[in-house]
Motif scaffolding. Structure first.
Motif, PDB file in Angstrom:
ATOM      1  N   ASP A  99      -6.924  -4.629  -4.460  1.00  0.00           N
ATOM      2  CA  ASP A  99      -7.501  -3.543  -5.276  1.00  0.00           C
ATOM      3  C   ASP A  99      -6.247  -2.512  -5.319  1.00  0.00           C
ATOM      4  O   ASP A  99      -6.659  -1.627  -5.917  1.00  0.00           O
ATOM      5  N   LEU A 100      -5.490  -2.406  -4.339  1.00  0.00           N
ATOM      6  CA  LEU A 100      -4.568  -1.456  -4.102  1.00  0.00           C
ATOM      7  C   LEU A 100      -3.168  -1.670  -4.882  1.00  0.00           C
ATOM      8  O   LEU A 100      -1.999  -1.076  -4.774  1.00  0.00           O
ATOM      9  N   ALA A 101      -3.325  -2.789  -5.466  1.00  0.00           N
ATOM     10  CA  ALA A 101      -2.014  -3.369  -6.346  1.00  0.00           C
ATOM     11  C   ALA A 101      -1.172  -2.404  -7.348  1.00  0.00           C
ATOM     12  O   ALA A 101      -0.126  -2.156  -7.529  1.00  0.00           O
ATOM     13  N   ASP A 102      -2.131  -1.316  -7.749  1.00  0.00           N
ATOM     14  CA  ASP A 102      -1.324  -0.429  -8.687  1.00  0.00           C
ATOM     15  C   ASP A 102      -1.279   0.877  -8.065  1.00  0.00           C
ATOM     16  O   ASP A 102      -0.738   1.592  -8.654  1.00  0.00           O
ATOM     17  N   ASP A 103      -1.488   1.204  -6.822  1.00  0.00           N
ATOM     18  CA  ASP A 103      -1.169   2.415  -6.172  1.00  0.00           C
ATOM     19  C   ASP A 103       0.222   2.351  -5.510  1.00  0.00           C
ATOM     20  O   ASP A 103       0.476   1.139  -4.899  1.00  0.00           O
ATOM     21  N   VAL A 104       0.618   3.304  -5.168  1.00  0.00           N
ATOM     22  CA  VAL A 104       1.803   3.444  -4.570  1.00  0.00           C
ATOM     23  C   VAL A 104       1.108   3.590  -2.794  1.00  0.00           C
ATOM     24  O   VAL A 104       0.260   4.391  -2.769  1.00  0.00           O
TER      25      VAL A 104
END
Length: 253
Positions: A99-104
């Motif tokens: 779920d954090l794939a697109d976050d820095v």
């Protein structure tokens, strides 16, 4: 004239996020004659502090060098992602790393999680500390995955966190140099393990107590004959303790 030596103390190191307070209170109750001094250390320097003798034992994060240190695991923490309150992940009760794939996702230099593969997008630079990373999260630059205790330690009103169910976890342990297992260290181990104040854990009792014990047990031993040996005074009838009478044998008619 020289000053008197400083009174002895038991020195306990602890890393950020750990809370030794309940054990310290128990120590103070049981050993009012010997103060316990807390030594705050970073997770990275905890081993050096124990090796150098600057602390007698420490509440540390695993792993430790088991060829040199003894360790008693205490608990394992849930890992959480720290995000701004308006972040999308706050819509869920818990998340997964994907779920954090697109976050820095920040990976500070003092990170205590053992990642095999870092999640999300890498930051341009690694923050020096977890506290610095929290500041960047508050600025809306990225997110941070840490043990839950560190998220609470650096709590801010504009941030929140959610459990990351498949992230690495951090375990906390009581650790000390194995060759420096003193009576004081053993006393603290007993407190951490919940032993009562009367528990000796195999320590030799004072000679006076041993004599009293032998005296008490000896009296009971004299009163009770060993198995297989007849009690003094001959046979008894019905267990009453009265010696059995011997009569003349009856003549055959």
């Amino acid at each position: 004239m020289t000053g008197s030596a400083a009174p002895p103390t038991f020195r306990l190191a602890y890393v950020p996020g750990t809370t030794p307070g309940k054990w310290v209170r128990t120590w103070d109750e049981r050993r009012p004659d010997l103060p316990l001094a807390l030594v705050a250390v970073s997770a990275a320097e905890a081993s050096d502090v124990l090796r150098d003798g600057r602390a007698d034992a420490g509440i540390v994060r695993l792993p430790v060098d088991r060829t040199y240190f003894s360790a008693i695991p205490l608990y394992t923490e849930t890992s959480v992602v720290v995000v701004p309150k308006d972040h999308l992940v706050t819509a869920a009760e818990e998340v997964v790393v994907a779920d954090l794939a697109d976050d820095v996702v920040f990976h500070p230099l003092d990170d205590v999680l053992d990642w095999t593969e870092l999640p999300g997008q890498p930051a341009i630079e690694r923050p020096a500390t977890t506290e610095d990373a929290i500041e960047l999260v508050a600025a809306g630059v990225g997110v941070l995955v840490v043990p839950q205790s560190l998220a609470r330690l650096h709590h801010r009103k504009d941030l929140t966190f959610r459990p990351v169910v498949d992230a690495p976890q951090s375990s906390v342990a009581l650790s000390w140099p194995e060759e420096a297992t003193t009576d004081l260290v053993d006393d603290f181990i007993g407190i951490v393990r919940g032993r009562t104040v009367n528990s000796t854990r195999g320590r030799t009792k004072p000679e006076s107590e041993a004599k009293d014990k032998r005296r008490d047990d000896g009296g009971a031993a004299r009163r009770k004959p060993p198995p297989g040996k007849k009690p003094a005074g001959g046979r008894t009838r019905g267990g009453s303790g009265t010696p059995a009478r011997r009569g003349r044998p009856r003549r055959k008619s």
